[in-house]
Design a protein around this motif. Structure first.
Motif, short mmCIF file in Angstrom:
data_model
loop_
_atom_site.label_atom_id
_atom_site.label_comp_id
_atom_site.label_asym_id
_atom_site.label_seq_id
_atom_site.Cartn_x
_atom_site.Cartn_y
_atom_site.Cartn_z
N UNK A 29 2.03 -6.94 0.23
CA UNK A 29 1.78 -6.75 1.66
C UNK A 29 3.05 -7.01 2.49
N UNK A 37 -3.79 -0.08 -6.59
CA UNK A 37 -2.58 -0.50 -5.87
C UNK A 37 -1.82 0.72 -5.33
N UNK A 84 -3.32 -7.16 -0.24
CA UNK A 84 -2.59 -5.91 0.00
C UNK A 84 -3.29 -5.02 1.03
N UNK A 85 -4.62 -5.01 0.98
CA UNK A 85 -5.33 -4.09 1.87
C UNK A 85 -5.74 -4.72 3.20
N UNK A 96 -1.69 4.35 1.52
CA UNK A 96 -2.28 4.15 2.86
C UNK A 96 -1.32 3.37 3.75
N UNK A 97 -0.70 2.32 3.19
CA UNK A 97 0.24 1.50 3.97
C UNK A 97 1.45 2.33 4.41
N UNK A 115 -3.65 1.92 -2.25
CA UNK A 115 -3.44 1.03 -1.09
C UNK A 115 -2.03 1.23 -0.53
N UNK A 118 -5.35 -7.62 -4.50
CA UNK A 118 -5.74 -6.35 -3.88
C UNK A 118 -6.28 -6.57 -2.47
N UNK A 134 7.88 -3.38 3.14
CA UNK A 134 7.10 -3.81 1.97
C UNK A 134 8.06 -4.50 0.99
N UNK A 135 7.78 -5.79 0.78
CA UNK A 135 8.77 -6.65 0.13
C UNK A 135 8.85 -6.47 -1.39
#
Lengths: 180, 127
Positions: B102, A46, B56-57, A52-53, A49, B53, A83-84
């Motif tokens: 996300x 997580x 999210x990605x 990256x976001x 990820x 996951x 991002x919530x």
């Protein structure tokens, strides 16, 4: 005619037997709970990820424009990125003047070497990480599951500062606490 | 003689009550232990975390297809609620859920065989 004392005695004996059965059942449940205990840890993934976001958000064209961040945004980076569900995360992105400083979650001594720090979340998560890292392995045991997931990245980026484009060192740390 | 038979009947009742109570206690115990041993909860957690996951990605425009019958068993229900995903495997009635973060809009659809998690740009989904 039944003896009153005998009736009471029988009742007590029955209660005692049931209590014993319940105790044994709970003991077996307890033991099976320990043996079949499981924990699926995805917090490191997580963190990766999310890093990256955040990168896609702050530098969509590969250029990090520092003028886009107001004072409020600097402390609420994930809100800025939309991002919530972000209470579980701590993100710290540092833009360095010259070379990238050493990685530390607590050391604030390099302030003069930094151009800007963008962050989000409760840095207290990092203290749990530090506490567990500094603990003797034999003591960690079950506490390990509360250790936050971590992703650390450092590299060079095109940074636009005061209208000027230049290559700057950037480091980023993302910590993720337990989800559920 | 009558007295003796009365005593025997009362003893029989006691033994029956005992057996019923013990059977009830062990029934509850077996029910609780079996849910741990058959790893239904593990499968549920794996499914929830994997899906979170993937969400999210994922980028806008993507659709995640989850087969109702898959390696983790039969998914009887899949829910997206308040930023969390809940999966119920093999008729399980409880799920603790797992959060996803996300920034895109997420929509769940289903047909007879599959669940479809659609990732959409939040601006597009608002318009």
């Amino acid at each position: 005619m039944k003896n009153k004392k005998a009736v009471i005695g029988e009742g007590v004996l029955m209660l005692y037997r049931i209590a014993l059965v319940v105790l044994i059942a709970f003991m077996i449940i307890g033991v099976s709970a320990i043996f079949y205990d499981y924990h699926i840890d995805v917090r490191d993934v997580e963190s990766r990820i999310l890093a990256r976001e955040v990168m896609h958000c702050i530098a969509p064209d590969g250029i990090l424009d520092l003028s886009q961040f107001s004072g409020e945004d600097e402390k609420n980076l994930l809100d800025y990125c939309g991002i919530k569900d972000n209470k579980r995360f701590y993100v710290m992105l540092t833009i360095w003047k010259d070379e990238i400083g050493s990685f530390s979650l607590t050391d604030d001594s390099n302030q003069e070497k930094k151009i800007k720090v963008l962050e989000h979340g409760d840095s207290g998560i990092s203290w749990i990480k530090l506490a567990i890292d500094n603990m003797d392995e034999s003591y960690v045991g079950l506490i390990r599951r509360y250790e936050p997931g971590i992703y650390y990245w450092r590299g060079w980026m095109n940074v636009k500062n005061s209208g000027e484009n230049m290559q700057k060192g950037v480091s980023m740390v993302v910590l993720t606490a337990e989800g559920a | 003689m009558k007295m003796k038979s009365k005593k025997a009947t009362s003893l029989l009742y006691q033994v029956i009550i005992h057996l019923i109570l013990i059977a009830l206690i062990f029934g509850m115990f077996l029910l609780s232990a079996s849910s741990r041993v058959n790893s239904k909860n593990v499968k549920q957690e794996v499914l929830e975390k994997q899906t979170a996951l993937l969400i999210d990605s994922a980028s806008p425009g993507m659709t995640i297809i989850i087969h109702k019958f898959n390696a983790n068993g039969k998914i009887t229900k899949l829910e997206l609620k308040a930023g969390e995903i809940f999966a119920y495997v093999d008729g399980s009635g409880y799920s603790s859920g797992y959060p996803y973060f996300t920034k895109h809009s997420v929509r769940l659809e289903e047909d007879r065989d599959n669940y479809y998690i659609k990732i959409e740009d939040i601006r597009k989904s608002l318009s």
